[in-house]
Design a protein around this motif. Structure first.
Motif, mmCIF file in Angstrom:
data_model
loop_
_atom_site.group_PDB
_atom_site.id
_atom_site.type_symbol
_atom_site.label_atom_id
_atom_site.label_comp_id
_atom_site.label_asym_id
_atom_site.label_seq_id
_atom_site.Cartn_x
_atom_site.Cartn_y
_atom_site.Cartn_z
ATOM 1 N N LEU A 15 0.810 -1.214 0.000
ATOM 2 C CA LEU A 15 0.000 0.000 0.000
ATOM 3 C C LEU A 15 0.849 1.273 0.000
ATOM 4 C CD1 LEU A 15 -2.914 -0.774 2.507
ATOM 5 C CD2 LEU A 15 -3.051 -0.545 0.020
ATOM 6 N N ILE A 16 2.035 1.244 0.627
ATOM 7 C CA ILE A 16 2.850 2.463 0.725
ATOM 8 C C ILE A 16 3.247 3.000 -0.660
ATOM 9 C CG2 ILE A 16 5.123 3.335 1.460
ATOM 10 C CD1 ILE A 16 4.665 1.717 4.085
ATOM 11 N N PRO A 17 3.886 2.197 -1.548
ATOM 12 C CA PRO A 17 4.176 2.738 -2.883
ATOM 13 C C PRO A 17 2.924 2.987 -3.713
ATOM 14 C CG PRO A 17 4.803 0.410 -2.744
ATOM 15 C CD PRO A 17 4.474 0.853 -1.354
ATOM 16 N N PHE A 18 1.864 2.190 -3.492
ATOM 17 C CA PHE A 18 0.603 2.387 -4.212
ATOM 18 C C PHE A 18 -0.009 3.739 -3.850
ATOM 19 C CE2 PHE A 18 -4.066 2.009 -4.205
ATOM 20 C CZ PHE A 18 -4.304 1.688 -5.534
ATOM 21 N N MET A 19 -0.127 4.006 -2.531
ATOM 22 C CA MET A 19 -0.702 5.276 -2.076
ATOM 23 C C MET A 19 0.159 6.467 -2.482
ATOM 24 S SD MET A 19 -3.555 4.730 -0.526
ATOM 25 C CE MET A 19 -4.462 3.422 0.292
ATOM 26 N N LYS A 20 1.464 6.276 -2.491
ATOM 27 C CA LYS A 20 2.361 7.366 -2.878
ATOM 28 C C LYS A 20 2.062 7.829 -4.297
ATOM 29 C CE LYS A 20 7.191 8.659 -3.462
ATOM 30 N NZ LYS A 20 8.587 8.192 -3.608
ATOM 31 N N THR A 21 1.795 6.872 -5.190
ATOM 32 C CA THR A 21 1.487 7.215 -6.580
ATOM 33 C C THR A 21 0.065 7.756 -6.723
ATOM 34 O OG1 THR A 21 3.011 5.523 -7.398
ATOM 35 C CG2 THR A 21 1.331 6.312 -8.924
ATOM 36 N N VAL A 22 -0.922 7.046 -6.152
ATOM 37 C CA VAL A 22 -2.326 7.415 -6.313
ATOM 38 C C VAL A 22 -2.627 8.790 -5.731
ATOM 39 C CG1 VAL A 22 -4.667 6.861 -5.506
ATOM 40 C CG2 VAL A 22 -3.238 5.081 -6.494
ATOM 41 N N ASN A 23 -2.036 9.088 -4.563
ATOM 42 C CA ASN A 23 -2.316 10.355 -3.891
ATOM 43 C C ASN A 23 -1.198 11.377 -4.023
ATOM 44 O OD1 ASN A 23 -3.839 8.137 -1.816
ATOM 45 N ND2 ASN A 23 -5.031 9.898 -2.483
ATOM 46 N N GLU A 24 -0.178 11.048 -4.850
ATOM 47 C CA GLU A 24 0.921 11.977 -5.155
ATOM 48 C C GLU A 24 1.566 12.514 -3.875
ATOM 49 O OE1 GLU A 24 -0.123 14.176 -9.147
ATOM 50 O OE2 GLU A 24 -1.904 14.177 -7.857
ATOM 51 N N ALA A 81 -13.434 8.362 -3.856
ATOM 52 C CA ALA A 81 -13.092 9.769 -3.644
ATOM 53 C C ALA A 81 -11.615 10.052 -3.922
ATOM 54 C CB ALA A 81 -13.425 10.170 -2.209
ATOM 55 N N ARG A 82 -10.795 9.001 -3.946
ATOM 56 C CA ARG A 82 -9.339 9.107 -4.063
ATOM 57 C C ARG A 82 -8.802 10.177 -3.101
ATOM 58 N NH1 ARG A 82 -5.696 11.517 -7.476
ATOM 59 N NH2 ARG A 82 -7.285 12.241 -8.934
ATOM 60 N N THR A 83 -9.231 10.029 -1.846
ATOM 61 C CA THR A 83 -8.871 10.984 -0.798
ATOM 62 C C THR A 83 -8.037 10.258 0.243
ATOM 63 O OG1 THR A 83 -10.925 12.187 -1.175
ATOM 64 C CG2 THR A 83 -9.777 12.604 0.907
ATOM 65 N N TYR A 84 -6.827 10.758 0.473
ATOM 66 C CA TYR A 84 -5.855 10.045 1.312
ATOM 67 C C TYR A 84 -6.348 9.861 2.740
ATOM 68 C CZ TYR A 84 -1.198 8.640 2.984
ATOM 69 O OH TYR A 84 -0.130 7.951 3.523
ATOM 70 N N TRP A 85 -7.005 10.904 3.333
ATOM 71 C CA TRP A 85 -7.396 10.785 4.728
ATOM 72 C C TRP A 85 -8.476 9.725 4.917
ATOM 73 C CZ3 TRP A 85 -12.247 11.380 6.718
ATOM 74 C CH2 TRP A 85 -13.180 12.111 5.989
ATOM 75 N N ILE A 86 -9.294 9.469 3.889
ATOM 76 C CA ILE A 86 -10.315 8.414 4.006
ATOM 77 C C ILE A 86 -9.640 7.046 3.953
ATOM 78 C CG2 ILE A 86 -12.467 7.462 3.118
ATOM 79 C CD1 ILE A 86 -13.105 10.143 1.892
ATOM 80 N N PHE A 87 -8.620 6.907 3.094
ATOM 81 C CA PHE A 87 -7.829 5.672 3.098
ATOM 82 C C PHE A 87 -7.213 5.444 4.490
ATOM 83 C CE2 PHE A 87 -7.424 6.112 -1.647
ATOM 84 C CZ PHE A 87 -7.883 4.842 -1.970
ATOM 85 N N LEU A 88 -6.657 6.511 5.055
ATOM 86 C CA LEU A 88 -6.029 6.385 6.380
ATOM 87 C C LEU A 88 -7.064 6.048 7.442
ATOM 88 C CD1 LEU A 88 -3.498 9.386 6.334
ATOM 89 C CD2 LEU A 88 -3.049 6.963 5.860
#
Length: 419
Positions: A15-24, A81-88
């Protein structure tokens, strides 16, 4: 139970490299994936202890699984939503469920038999944990990281609308696997209620059973607090070894098609040592001796990472799995030994120490960002700066393994009467 936390926890490496790309994201921001998961152990550990005192270990495990299922479902709106805080938030909710599950399962396994063989039983559980972690990384690596290099290349030349469409498609790839995960966790949560697990309680310490200087609060157990510190730095080191290795491989120039298999390298090393621990402890080697050897290897392998580069350095990160494998199984029984009626509270404090996984990995990420920025400012190319910064920042592991070594040598005996 241990296979379930292994599957859910070790997905973070993907998830770490995935989220880094998806959420820039920056390096430090991407490691908030680990923070969101592990900070829940601080928030929920003592409430989990209170809950277990009310409903027992068995029902507690069931509740933990159902909350984890809820967290998996939150990934669906997060992806849309592609929103990082919702993923977190989704990861945090799953962490709450894991906190309850871990607060129940770890002491349950420890006190299910003699304290001297507690590390052996937890090592058996560890094999299930890490084997599930390998499976999780293979599955989620294939689902989330396949084609990520191509996406990064296309993002460099894409317009804003094209970039949004690419990243939205990539984010949606988490929906189906997390729906399946939610269903599986819900079913397991119901099944555990029907499982024939006996209710067990820890034995009182020898002092209490002899009515001699009965201890009345947890602050009278200094070895417990050293154990909490030890577990804090250990989890931080373990998370760095498992969750940073894919990103580290990418920083060194390895394509994602290869790097996505690096976390299983670490977990395979851990499984090998768990199996050795099951065979050796306590018949051939005491759990404290195993902890001394593990901590010493951690120091050696950390120095190896710093002094090498390329695949050799990656393999030293993977080799940390050998150093890490028997730390958790040994620290738990050595710390809970003699706590008696304070075992559930001691377990909750140890679970809170898992917050090391929330604090130490982002520190590693911040050191990488700071070092990379300094190197770029001095004229180093960005790709080379990232590689050098990622390697040098592993120095943070050295104080972690030093503390583990001190606990193994004398810390676990502080305040205990000699037997």
């Amino acid at each position: 139970m241990f296979a379930i936390f292994g599957f859910v926890t070790w997905i973070n490496g993907t998830l770490i490299p995935f989220m880094k790309t998806v959420n820039e994201l920056t390096e430090a921001q991407s490691y908030l994936v680990a923070s969101a998961s592990y900070i829940s152990f601080v928030v929920m550990a003592l409430p989990a202890s209170y809950l277990l005192n009310k409903i027992g270990y068995k029902k507690g495990m069931s509740v933990g699984l159902l909350i984890m299922a809820l967290g998996a479902l939150v990934f669906i709106p997060a992806a849309h939503a592609r929103t990082y805080w919702i993923f977190l938030l989704a990861i945090f909710i799953q962490g709450i469920g894991m906190t309850i599950l871990q607060t129940a399962a770890n002491p349950y396994i420890t006190i299910l038999g003699p304290i001297e063989s507690g590390a052996k039983r937890i090592a058996i559980m560890g094999i299930s944990n890490k084997a599930a972690g390998i499976i999780a990384n293979i599955i989620f690596g294939a689902l989330l990281l396949t084609g990520i290099d191509d996406v990064k290349e296309r993002l460099l030349t894409a317009t804003e609308s094209e970039k949004g469409a690419l990243l939205d498609t990539m984010a949606d790839s988490v929906v189906t696997p997390y729906i399946v995960m939610a269903l599986a966790l819900f079913v397991f949560g119901l099944l555990i209620r029907k499982a024939p697990l006996p209710e067990v309680e820890a034995e009182e310490s020898k002092e209490a059973t002899k009515k001699v200087t009965v201890k009345t609060h947890i602050f009278q157990f200094p070895h417990l607090w050293f154990g909490v510190l030890t577990l804090f730095v250990y989890v931080g080191a373990e998370v760095i070894a498992g969750d940073s290795i894919i990103a580290y491989g990418l920083s060194l120039g390895f394509p994602a098609e290869y790097a996505k298999y690096f976390t299983p390298f670490t977990l395979t090393a851990m499984i090998s040592m768990y199996a050795l621990g099951v065979f050796l402890i306590p018949k051939y080697i005491k759990q404290e001796k195993a902890l001394i050897i593990s901590a010493a290897l951690g120091v050696v392998f950390s120095i190896g990472i710093l002094l090498t580069t390329g695949i050799t350095s990656v393999l030293f990160v993977a080799a940390l799995g050998i150093a890490n494998a028997l730390v958790w199984p040994a620290v738990w029984p050595l710390t809970l030994d003699g706590l008696g009626k304070f075992t559930k509270t001691g377990s909750a404090l140890l679970i809170m120490a898992i917050a090391g996984g929330a604090i130490i990995p982002p520190l590693y990420g911040k050191f990488v960002d700071a070092s990379k920025h300094g190197l770029i400012t001095s004229g180093v190319l960005e790709s080379e700066a990232l590689a050098r910064a990622s390697t040098s920042s592993y120095w943070i592991l050295l104080p972690c393994y030093t503390i583990i070594l001190l606990f193994a040598l004398w810390g676990h005996r502080i305040g205990k009467k000699k037997k």
